[in-house]
Design a protein around this motif. Structure first.
Motif, PDB file in Angstrom:
ATOM      1  N   VAL A 175       0.839  -1.160   0.050  1.00 49.70           N
ATOM      2  CA  VAL A 175      -0.078   0.085   0.092  1.00 49.70           C
ATOM      3  C   VAL A 175       0.804   1.296  -0.128  1.00 49.70           C
ATOM      4  O   VAL A 175       1.830   1.424   0.772  1.00 49.70           O
ATOM      5  N   VAL A 176       0.584   2.220  -0.750  1.00 45.73           N
ATOM      6  CA  VAL A 176       1.325   3.313  -1.203  1.00 45.73           C
ATOM      7  C   VAL A 176       0.397   4.438  -1.298  1.00 45.73           C
ATOM      8  O   VAL A 176      -0.747   4.604  -1.762  1.00 45.73           O
ATOM      9  N   GLU A 223       1.792  14.054  -0.293  1.00 43.51           N
ATOM     10  CA  GLU A 223       0.910  15.362  -0.287  1.00 43.51           C
ATOM     11  C   GLU A 223      -0.631  15.075   0.261  1.00 43.51           C
ATOM     12  O   GLU A 223      -1.116  16.047   1.033  1.00 43.51           O
ATOM     13  N   ASP A 224      -0.827  14.001  -0.043  1.00 43.86           N
ATOM     14  CA  ASP A 224      -2.343  13.408   0.737  1.00 43.86           C
ATOM     15  C   ASP A 224      -2.148  13.446   2.187  1.00 43.86           C
ATOM     16  O   ASP A 224      -2.947  13.713   2.975  1.00 43.86           O
ATOM     17  N   LEU A 225      -1.174  12.946   2.600  1.00 46.22           N
ATOM     18  CA  LEU A 225      -0.743  12.725   3.951  1.00 46.22           C
ATOM     19  C   LEU A 225      -0.704  14.014   4.753  1.00 46.22           C
ATOM     20  O   LEU A 225      -1.061  14.073   5.917  1.00 46.22           O
ATOM     21  N   TYR A 226       0.163  14.760   4.322  1.00 51.10           N
ATOM     22  CA  TYR A 226       0.485  16.314   4.748  1.00 51.10           C
ATOM     23  C   TYR A 226      -0.696  17.111   4.718  1.00 51.10           C
ATOM     24  O   TYR A 226      -0.991  17.828   5.709  1.00 51.10           O
ATOM     25  N   GLU A 258       8.866   3.473   4.658  1.00 55.08           N
ATOM     26  CA  GLU A 258       9.719   3.594   3.731  1.00 55.08           C
ATOM     27  C   GLU A 258       9.256   4.654   2.720  1.00 55.08           C
ATOM     28  O   GLU A 258       8.164   4.604   2.489  1.00 55.08           O
ATOM     29  N   HIS A 259      10.023   5.374   2.348  1.00 55.42           N
ATOM     30  CA  HIS A 259       9.724   6.419   1.419  1.00 55.42           C
ATOM     31  C   HIS A 259      10.176   5.987   0.003  1.00 55.42           C
ATOM     32  O   HIS A 259      11.264   5.145  -0.285  1.00 55.42           O
ATOM     33  N   PHE A 282       4.942   7.128   0.464  1.00 54.46           N
ATOM     34  CA  PHE A 282       5.347   6.264   1.536  1.00 54.46           C
ATOM     35  C   PHE A 282       4.699   4.970   1.607  1.00 54.46           C
ATOM     36  O   PHE A 282       3.370   4.805   1.474  1.00 54.46           O
ATOM     37  N   ARG A 283       5.227   3.796   1.939  1.00 50.80           N
ATOM     38  CA  ARG A 283       4.793   2.663   1.897  1.00 50.80           C
ATOM     39  C   ARG A 283       4.423   1.994   3.156  1.00 50.80           C
ATOM     40  O   ARG A 283       5.015   2.623   4.247  1.00 50.80           O
TER      41      ARG A 283
END
Length: 563
Positions: free
Chosen positions: A497-498, A502-505, A535-536, A556-557
Motif C-alpha cells: 500500500v502506497v 501530499e495526501d498525508l500532509y 519506507e519513502h 510512503f509505503r
C-alpha cells in the motif's frame, strides 16, 4: 632762407635721425634739445622745402649707407653681452639717474613724443607674494584621546565604548564620540575638511588598555536610582560616580515613607488576593531594578486580553531611560544584526508576542543571554562586539509559549505571571497608568524590599503549585504532533500500500487545525515519518479521487489514511 642755410638745416636734421648713445659724443635719447637747432619751421620755410628738389651735398655722396651703418651698430650694441666685471657692481649702480635706456629708432609714422609717452607710464609693480593658507597641524591621535578622557569619563567594556553621563555609563558609537570631542575639546575639529581622521579615534579608545573595565566578581547588589546608588545589603544611598560600573538609572527615588494605594489595589485585583502570587509579582518587579544581574530567568506575563499586562509592562518600561531599553522581538534574534540594539540596553520588552513557534536556535540564544554567557554581536561595517552583560527580558502575550521541541531547561527559566481576569470595557480606567506612575517612588522602594528577599533565596522564586500547573508552555515537536496524527488518523498496513506524501500532509494540516496544535513544515513532517520506519518511495499511486497520477510523486509505503 638761402641755399646755404637750407643745406645746413638739412644736415642737422639728418644728424638728428640717429644719435649716438655711446662714446665721447653720446647723448641720451630723452636729452635732445628741441629748442635750439631743432626749432619748428615756419610755414613759408615748409613751403619752400616742398617745392625745392633735394640736393645731396658733394662732401656726403653716401648718406643712406652711413645711416644704415650707424643703425646696424646701434642694433648690435643692444645684443652686446654683459661682462662679469660690469655685473659685479650692477646692483650698486641700479638707480634711476645712472640708468641708460636702450637706443630708440625714430621712424616715420611714429609720433615725436613717443619717448615722453614711454617715460610717463609707470613701471609694472612687482608681483605680490602669494598668501599661503596654513595647513592644519597634524593631530596626535593618542593625545586627542587623552584630552577627551580628561573631560569625559570613557571606558572600553567588551570591545565597545561607554561614557558616563553623570548617572551611568551609556553606549557610545563613533558619531557620538566625535560629538563629545567637539563639545568638550575642540568644536572646530582643528579646521579639518573631513572627518576621516577622527573616525580612527573610536578604535584608538577601544584599544586603549587604560580604558579597559570589567565587572568585579564580588560586587555588591545595588539599585541605580535618581537620588543615588542604593546598596541593597547595607540599605544606604551613595552618590553617582564613574568609579561604579552602572549602565542605567531607574527614574524613581528611594523613599521609605511613600505609599502606593492605587498600585496595591491593582495587584490585589490581578492576583485574586493570593499572598503567594502577590509576593511573586513584587519579587519580579524588584528583580528588574537591581544590578548586576545574576539570576538565570526571564518574566513571562500570559493571560486574556484587557487584563492589565500592558499596564504593568508599560510602567516598568517607562522607569528606564530610552537608550537603556530595547524592543527586539524574540523570533528576530537569529538574524545577523538582530542583537545590535542590546549593546546599549539593559532590558528588553516585548509586550505583544504573536502566536508563533520558537525554534531551537531562538531558544538557545535566549538561554545564552539570560544565563550570562558571552556572545558575539555583529555590527554593520564594524567589528563584532562581545556582549558580556546579562540582559533582562520581559514578555507578554495572550497565548502560551510554543517551543519547536522539548527543552525542560528553558521552561525552568520562566517566571510565570498569570493575568486571567479581564476588565470589562465599562470598568476600565483610562488614567490608571498615570495614577500608577505618580506612585513610582513608593512602588520601587517596596519592590526593592522584596528584591532583597529574592537575593537571599539565591534568585529562586518560590513555587506555587496551583499557578505553575497552568499550561503556559507548549512543547510541541514535529515528531510528537506527527506521531499523534499517524496514531489517530492513519493505519499501518501492508508494504504494497502506497500513499502520496501530499495526501498525508494535507490530512495532517487538517488534523492540527482541528486539535488546535502547531503544524510542522512539509520537510519536517516527511522526516518524522521516516523516523517512524516508514519506507519513502516515488510512485504513481492514486490520489484521494482514486485516479492514478501521470508522473511518479513522493510517497510512503505501508501507510494509508483512515476513511
Amino acid at each position: 632762407m638761402n641755399k646755404a642755410e637750407f643745406k645746413e638745416k638739412r644736415k642737422k636734421l639728418l644728424e638728428q635721425r640717429v644719435r649716438p648713445t655711446e662714446g665721447p659724443e653720446a647723448v641720451p635719447a630723452w636729452d635732445c634739445d628741441f629748442n635750439g637747432s631743432n626749432e619748428v619751421l615756419q610755414s613759408d620755410e615748409v613751403e619752400l622745402l616742398e617745392n625745392m628738389t633735394p640736393i645731396v651735398p658733394e662732401d656726403r655722396p653716401k648718406t643712406s649707407e652711413m645711416f644704415k651703418e650707424k643703425r646696424n651698430k646701434a642694433r648690435h650694441k643692444l645684443d652686446a653681452p654683459i661682462l662679469s666685471e660690469q655685473l659685479s657692481d650692477y646692483p650698486d649702480s641700479l638707480n634711476a639717474r645712472d640708468t641708460v635706456s636702450p637706443p630708440i629708432l625714430v621712424q616715420d609714422g611714429v609720433p615725436d613724443n613717443v619717448q615722453e609717452c614711454t617715460l610717463s607710464e609707470p613701471g609694472n609693480p612687482p608681483h605680490p607674494a602669494p598668501v599661503l593658507k596654513k595647513a592644519p597641524k597634524t593631530q596626535y591621535i593618542v593625545g586627542m584621546t587623552s584630552e577627551l578622557n580628561k573631560r569625559v569619563s570613557i571606558i572600553s567594556y567588551g570591545n565597545a565604548l561607554y561614557y558616563h553621563n553623570g548617572y551611568y555609563y551609556a553606549y557610545l558609537d563613533a558619531e557620538h564620540l566625535i560629538r563629545l570631542y567637539r563639545e568638550h575639546v575642540d568644536y572646530e575639529l582643528n579646521y579639518e575638511s573631513s572627518l576621516y581622521g577622527y573616525k580612527d579615534l573610536y578604535e584608538c579608545c577601544v584599544t586603549d588598555p587604560k580604558l579597559q573595565r570589567s565587572e568585579a566578581e564580588n560586587e555588591p547588589i545595588y539599585a541605580p536610582l535618581q537620588n543615588g546608588i542604593f546598596d541593597l545589603e547595607k540599605q544606604r544611598l551613595y552618590p553617582h560616580s564613574p568609579d561604579r560600573l552602572t549602565f542605567t538609572c531607574i527614574k524613581a527615588k528611594y523613599d521609605p515613607k511613600a505609599k502606593c494605594p492605587v498600585f496595591d489595589s491593582f495587584l490585589f485585583w490581578v492576583t485574586h488576593g493570593n499572598p503567594q502570587l502577590l509576593e511573586r509579582f513584587w519579587m519580579a518587579l524588584g528583580s528588574l531594578f537591581i544590578y548586576p544581574t545574576r539570576g538565570k530567568f526571564f518574566i513571562f506575563m500570559e493571560g486574556v486580553s484587557n487584563s492589565g499586562k500592558s499596564v504593568l509592562g508599560n510602567f516598568c518600561q517607562r522607569l528606564y531611560p530610552k537608550e537603556s531599553v530595547s524592543n527586539i522581538r524574540l523570533r528576530t534574534m537569529k538574524e545577523n544584526f538582530g542583537l545590535m540594539r542590546l549593546l546599549g540596553a539593559v532590558i528588553n520588552f516585548e509586550l505583544d508576542m504573536p502566536n508563533t513557534k520558537l525554534n531551537a536556535e531562538v531558544v538557545s540564544r535566549l538561554k545564552q543571554i539570560t544565563g550570562g554567557d558571552s556572545i558575539d554581536v555583529p555590527r554593520k561595517y564594524l567589528s563584532s562586539v562581545t556582549l558580556e552583560r546579562q540582559i533582562k527580558f520581559v514578555f507578554a502575550s495572550n497565548h502560551p509559549l510554543c517551543l519547536d521541541g522539548e527543552d525542560d531547561a528553558f521552561e525552568k527559566r520562566i517566571v510565570y505571571l498569570p493575568f486571567d481576569r479581564a476588565v470589562p470595557d465599562d470598568q476600565q480606567d483610562p488614567y490608571l497608568g498615570d495614577k500608577i506612575w505618580a506612585e513610582r517612588n513608593a512602588i520601587v522602594t517596596k519592590a526593592l524590599h522584596y528584591a532583597r528577599k529574592l537575593v537571599q533565596l539565591n534568585y529562586i522564586f518560590p513555587k506555587i503549585p496551583q499557578v505553575d500547573s497552568a499550561e503556559y508552555v507548549v512543547q510541541n515537536s514535529s515528531i510528537k504532533s506527527a506521531g499523534q496524527f499517524v496514531q489517530e488518523s492513519c493505519e499501518r498496513c501492508d508494504p504494497d500500500v502506497v500513499t502520496a506524501l501530499e495526501d498525508l500532509y494535507n490530512a495532517y494540516l487538517d488534523f492540527c487545525k482541528e486539535k488546535d496544535v502547531w503544524a510542522c513544515s512539509r520537510s519536517a513532517f516527511k522526516e518524522a515519518l521516516t523516523m517512524m520506519e516508514l519506507e519513502h518511495t516515488r510512485s504513481r499511486c492514486p490520489g484521494n479521487d482514486m485516479i492514478v497520477r501521470k508522473n511518479p510523486v513522493s510517497a510512503f509505503r505501508g501507510i494509508r489514511l483512515r476513511p
